[in-house]
Structures are given as structure tokens and as C-alpha cells.
Design an enzyme around this catalytic site. Structure first.
Site, PDB file in Angstrom:
ATOM      1  CE  LYS A   1     -53.155   1.340 -61.846  1.00 38.09           C
ATOM      2  NZ  LYS A   1     -51.426   1.665 -61.665  1.00 38.09           N
TER       3      LYS A   1
ATOM      4  CG  ASP B   1     -46.639  -0.459 -62.344  1.00 33.17           C
ATOM      5  OD1 ASP B   1     -47.633  -1.206 -61.887  1.00 33.17           O
ATOM      6  OD2 ASP B   1     -46.052  -1.159 -63.629  1.00 33.17           O
TER       7      ASP B   1
ATOM      8  CD  GLU C   1     -43.919  -3.742 -61.615  1.00 37.15           C
ATOM      9  OE1 GLU C   1     -44.659  -4.433 -62.739  1.00 37.15           O
ATOM     10  OE2 GLU C   1     -41.830  -3.779 -62.189  1.00 37.15           O
TER      11      GLU C   1
END
Length: 588
Positions: free
Chosen positions: A243, A306, A310
Site C-alpha cells: 500500500k 487501488d 490513485e
């Protein structure tokens, strides 16, 4: 023969006495969502009256949390391991299972990696250098003879950097990509997402039967799903997803050598297990990277959270927020230097450190009475505009649209169809980022910047809106907190504090850079056009929204996760070099 392991899934519903078993893995992937019912989700907010008596508050007051309509059961993933100690943790009333890391576990790596003689690390971008070096060093400490070998394209200029990190052709730890794939029992595919999409068929064809494909991102699964394909059935498919960006993975590992290890938390997934080894191999990989704790997810949940993250709090939304607020502060008379300090430095410095060590509520509680009022006004005005863009972004990722966008963009980096190449350009030459260079050059060592209450309110509203989207979409609390909070304040923001947000946008992974450029303007525009206008028009503060922030169950879950955070704070010198090799080469 390796001991058999298993990886099972249940769905946590609002009634904790019941668990639902999915009919099939496919139905789980399609329908596994969340049943956490926060105090916010149970309320319906009426439109707020503007000061003139109209309902012009619009999106700011009229929207309900039910604007994310599908409340899906939260996944609770259990797994069995014969090598590591599994631990149950309770996060906001939901039981999850983790494995704690530490250098004192390195002696278990040979057992976890039983049957593996060579680990091939394919690629030398963001994650490749960090993971290869951490694996090599951890296995050496465990006195294992497992070889870690880097595989690169012939002629790649990254060969020189890999040699500089101690990988050489002479000792068999550096070589051609296809030879490395063919000779490896565990293949860690760490090339860019777009490159994976364009090369997966050849990669699969070179892998040995019963070997293991390791991913650090679920993007390839998303791409295969969008084309109606799947992984070959004669290989295992696992994921370990730190992470944080690669340089953080390496830097914390090195910093933590004297304190039983440090690093970045990781999720892990077992997508396909052909011989019962997959879970232990994945956990061994994560422990070898230095992960303080490893939590379970699915490959599909990982790529959704994810890629979405972002574009949200991790990079894209932060970029949009600071651009919007910098303009506002300078237009209202603040000097450029002070405006930069009260936007970028404030978020990447004092706010991040406070959230990392004490949580989001501590940011609010550290403010004066007047500061708290300013925070509340900013939070109330910004929450739903941020959620609006985040909701759209998540659905673009989940539908495959964002994945297709990344693949197509990667192909536009090169000449084709008679059209010129369009690689990503730099963003760091505008006024704001030049001011940032000046501010950082004059910044005293250890200065975390001022705590501006308005900036804090906008940033925390963004963080809470992202948390709520992921909750409603069925992600576990471990995943939610790591993707929305820990990765931001413990990995990315410290590097941005050292070098600036624009530097990160220019130098992180290709998928993240593309996402930031696409979505940052959306956050900039909606804050400027809706949130800031609402504040200037003295739109009443949504008191229900503020009350729900104070009482949200996520704060207790963050406290538990904070006890599992890296054992040291990441230290990033101002001259830290974390430019991806191919970007450094292209700028020379």
C-alpha cells in the site's frame, strides 16, 4: 509435498449472526459488496435552505449518502496457513484476519517458499527495484539459497541500474525477460499495467506448468475480464500489493532493520491455486517485503480500490484540491509562498503526520474554536462535491472503462496509424509548482508546515467521502483504511512533502500518472464551482454531516490499524531520488 492451504470468503451482513456463502467464485466477484450500515447511511438529509430561502444549496445539501445506492455486504476473507500465525482483528465490529510481519519471521521463508528455486522479478519500474532488493535481502538473512533474478527486455537501459543494486549476469541474478520467466518458479510481474495488457499472452506461454504468477496490482485481471478471458488453468495466481509506491517499500525496509522490520502494509489475494501452496507463498512474499501487517482481499477488489484510490485521495484529488485552494488563497490576498504552505505543505506535512499518528479527529481537535468553525464550513461544502466525482470514478473503474483508458493511452505513447506519439508531458512548470521549489529550498529541516483549518476541512472531507464510497461498494475495512488513509499519509504524502505534488504526478506509476492528469481537473473544477461558491454564499453548514463525521465508526477502526502501522516514520531527504528509471532516462 507442500501443506494444503485454503482461502475462503464470507460476506458480512448488517446482522453479524449470519454469513452468506457465495454460490460461486464468479458470483462473489460480481456481487460481493458491503453491509456496513454507518450512522450516515441511515439518515436522509433534506435540502438545505440557502440564505435567500431558496434550495440553491443543490448538491451540497440535497444529496444523501444513499446517492451511492447499492449497499453491498462487506467481504470477510478467511484463509488457512500452515507457516504463519493468523490473527483476528475487529475493525468497526467486523472481524478480519491478518498476518503480522517482522524480521523475526524471516526464518520461516524457506518453508513458505517450499518448492521454489528461483523468483523472477520482471520489470525495474516503481515496485521492481524495491521488491527485488527486499526479497533478496530477506532470503539472505534467512540463509535461503532461493535465487532472486531480474528479467528485463534486451537493450533496456535499466540493466545498468539493476547492476548498481547488485544484480548481475555473472551471478545469474540478471537476464533477459523471457529466459527469466521460463526459468522461474515464482514470476513477479511488475512491469507497467499497459505493458502487461499488451504482453500477457507471451508471458503466460513462457511460464512453467504449476509455477506461480505473482502480481502487485489486479489490473491484469480487470483487463482480462473486459476481454472475456482468464488466466491459464495450469498456473497459480496470487497477489501481494504494497500500500505504497516502491521507493517507500524499500526505504522503510532499510530504515527498519534495527527495529524488527518496517515497510508498507500489503494486501494479498489468492486468485487461483493449483497445488495448495499459493496462500503460504503469498504470505511469505509479503513478509519478505517487510510488510508490518498483511490483510486478505480479492484480486478484483484490489484493482477497483487501488485504481480508484490513485485517482482520489492518493494523488489525483490531492492535485486538484491544492490547485483550487492555491488560486483561492492568492486571489484573496495571501502571498504565493504562504498560499503554497497553507495548501501543499499543510496537507503533505502536519495534516498527514497528525492523521498517521492520531487519526482524523485529532486534526479537528487541534484547531482553535474559530478554526473549528472554518473546518466545518469547508468540510460541509466539500464532502458531496468530492463524493460526486469519486462515485463516478469508482464506477468507471469497476465497469472497465478506466482500465481501457489506461491501455489505450499507453499505446498512444508511440507512433501509430500515421499519428505522432503522445507521451505524458511534465506538469511542474506552472506558477504554483515553481513557488513550491522556492518554498522547499527555504524550508527549515523538519518543518511540517502550518495547519490551515479550511484546507484541513476540504482534505478530510475528501478522505471521508472516499471511505464511504469504498464502504458502500463492499471493501473490507483493512482495504478501505489502507487505500484511503495509510497509503496516503505514510507513503505518498511524505514523498510529496520532500519533492512536491507535481513531482509525484510526473514520476509515479504510469496508471497513477494517467489517472491524476485525467481526474485532478475534475476535483479542481467541482470544488471551485460548487464548494467554494457555497462557502462564499454562506450556505448553512450541514450539521448532520458534521455529527456523522464525529461519530463515524471508521475512527475506531483507524485506531486499531494505527497500532499495526510501520515501526518507524518514513524519512525522506529533500534530494531523495525516486524517479522511475525510464523517466530519468527520457529526461536526460
Amino acid at each position: 509435498m507442500a501443506a494444503a492451504t485454503s482461502f475462503s470468503t464470507t460476506l458480512t451482513t448488517p446482522n453479524p449472526s449470519k454469513t452468506l456463502k457465495p454460490a460461486s467464485p464468479r458470483s462473489l466477484l460480481c456481487n460481493s459488496n458491503l453491509g456496513f450500515s454507518s450512522s450516515l447511511s441511515s439518515k436522509t438529509f433534506k435540502p438545505l435552505k440557502a440564505s435567500n430561502g431558496s434550495n440553491s444549496a443543490g448538491v451540497l445539501g440535497a444529496k444523501m449518502v444513499s446517492s451511492v445506492p447499492s449497499v453491498k455486504p462487506m467481504i470477510s476473507l478467511d484463509f488457512e496457513t500452515s507457516v504463519f500465525k493468523k490473527e483476528k482483528v475487529s475493525l468497526a465490529g467486523h472481524d478480519e484476519y491478518i498476518v503480522r510481519g517482522g524480521r523475526d519471521l524471516f526464518h520461516l521463508l524457506p518453508e513458505a517458499f517450499k518448492g521454489i528455486k528461483q523468483i523472477g522479478v520482471i520489470g525495474w519500474g516503481s515496485q521492481g527495484p524495491a521488491q527485488a532488493q527486499n526479497l533478496r535481502d530477506s532470503l539472505a538473512e534467512a540463509k535461503s539459497d532461493i535465487k532472486v533474478k531480474i528479467g528485463l527486455r534486451k537493450g533496456s537501459r535499466s540493466f545498468a541500474e539493476a547492476r548498481g543494486a547488485g544484480f548481475t549476469e555473472e551471478n545469474g541474478t540478471l537476464g533477459d525477460i523471457w529466459e527469466t520467466v521460463s526459468g522461474s518458479d515464482l514470476v513477479l510481474l511488475l512491469i507497467s499495467d499497459a505493458a502487461q495488457a499488451d504482453n500477457y499472452e507471451k508471458i503466460f506461454s513462457h511460464m512453467k506448468p504449476n509455477s506461480i504468477l505473482g502480481l502487485s496490482h489486479g489490473f491484469l485481471l480487470g483487463h482480462l475480464q473486459s476481454t472475456g478471458l482468464d488466466f491459464p488453468k495450469n498456473i497459480s495466481v496470487i497477489a501481494v500489493c504494497p500500500k505504497g509506491m516502491g521507493p517507500s517499500v524499500r526505504r522503510l525496509y532499510v530504515q527498519g532493520k534495527e527495529v524488527n522490520g518496517a515497510g508498507i502494509n500489503s494486501s494479498f489475494a489468492v486468485h487461483q491455486d493449483v497445488d495448495g501452496r499459493a496462500t503460504d507463498v503469498a504470505l511469505g512474499w509479503s513478509v519478505a517485503l517487510g510488510s508490518p501487517f498483511t490483510f486478505a482481499t480479492t484480486l478484483e477488489q484490489e484493482y477497483k480500490s487501488d485504481i480508484f484510490g490513485e485517482r482520489g485521495i492518493l494523488l489525483g484529488a490531492v492535485h486538484g484540491i491544492v490547485e483550487s485552494l492555491f488560486r483561492r488563497y492568492t486571489e484573496n490576498g495571501m502571498s504565493e509562498d504562504e498560499a503554497y504552505k497553507n495548501t501543499v505543505e499543510c496537507i503533505t506535512g502536519i495534516i498527514s503526520r497528525t492523521i498517521s499518528t492520531k487519526g482524523m479527529l485529532a486534526v479537528y481537535n487541534s484547531l482553535s474554536a474559530e478554526g473549528k468553525k472554518e473546518f466545518e464550513a469547508a468540510y460541509s461544502a466539500s464532502y458531496y462535491p468530492c463524493m460526486d466525482i469519486l462515485y463516478e470514478c469508482y464506477e468507471d473503474v469497476a465497469s472497465g472503462s478506466e482500465i481501457r483508458s489506461v491501455v489505450l493511452a499507453g499505446r498512444r505513447f508511440y507512433d501509430k496509424e500515421g499519428l505522432p506519439a503522445f507521451p505524458m508531458g511534465k506538469i511542474d512548470q506552472t506558477r504554483m509548482w515553481k513557488v513550491g521549489e522556492r518554498v522547499r529550498a527555504a524550508r527549515p529541516a523538519g518543518d511540517l508546515g502550518p495547519l490551515h483549518p479550511f484546507t484541513a476541512g476540504v482534505y478530510v472531507a475528501l478522505m471521508m467521502a472516499q471511505i464511504e464510497i469504498l464502504r458502500k461498494k463492499g471493501h473490507s475495512y483493512s482495504e478501505i483504511i489502507n487505500e484511503s488513509l495509510i497509503e496516503s499519509v505514510d507513503s505518498l504524502n511524505p514523498f510529496m512533502h520532500a519533492r512536491g505534488v507535481s513531482f509525484m504526478v510526473d514520476n509515479c506509476s504510469t496508471t497513477a500518472r494517467l489517472g491524476s492528469r485525467k481526474w485532478a481537473p475534475r476535483f479542481d473544477y467541482i470544488l471551485t464551482q460548487q464548494a467554494l461558491v457555497a462557502v462564499d454564499n454562506s450556505t448553512p453548514i450541514n450539521r448532520d454531516l458534521i455529527s456523522n463525521f464525529f461519530s463515524d465508526a471508521v475512527h475506531g477502526a483507524v485506531e486499531v490499524c494505527a497500532q499495526l502501522r510501520p515501526t518507524v516514520d518514513i524519512s525522506v531527504p529533500a534530494d531523495a531520488d525516486f524517479v522511475r528509471p525510464e523517466l530519468r532516462q527520457s529526461s536526460n
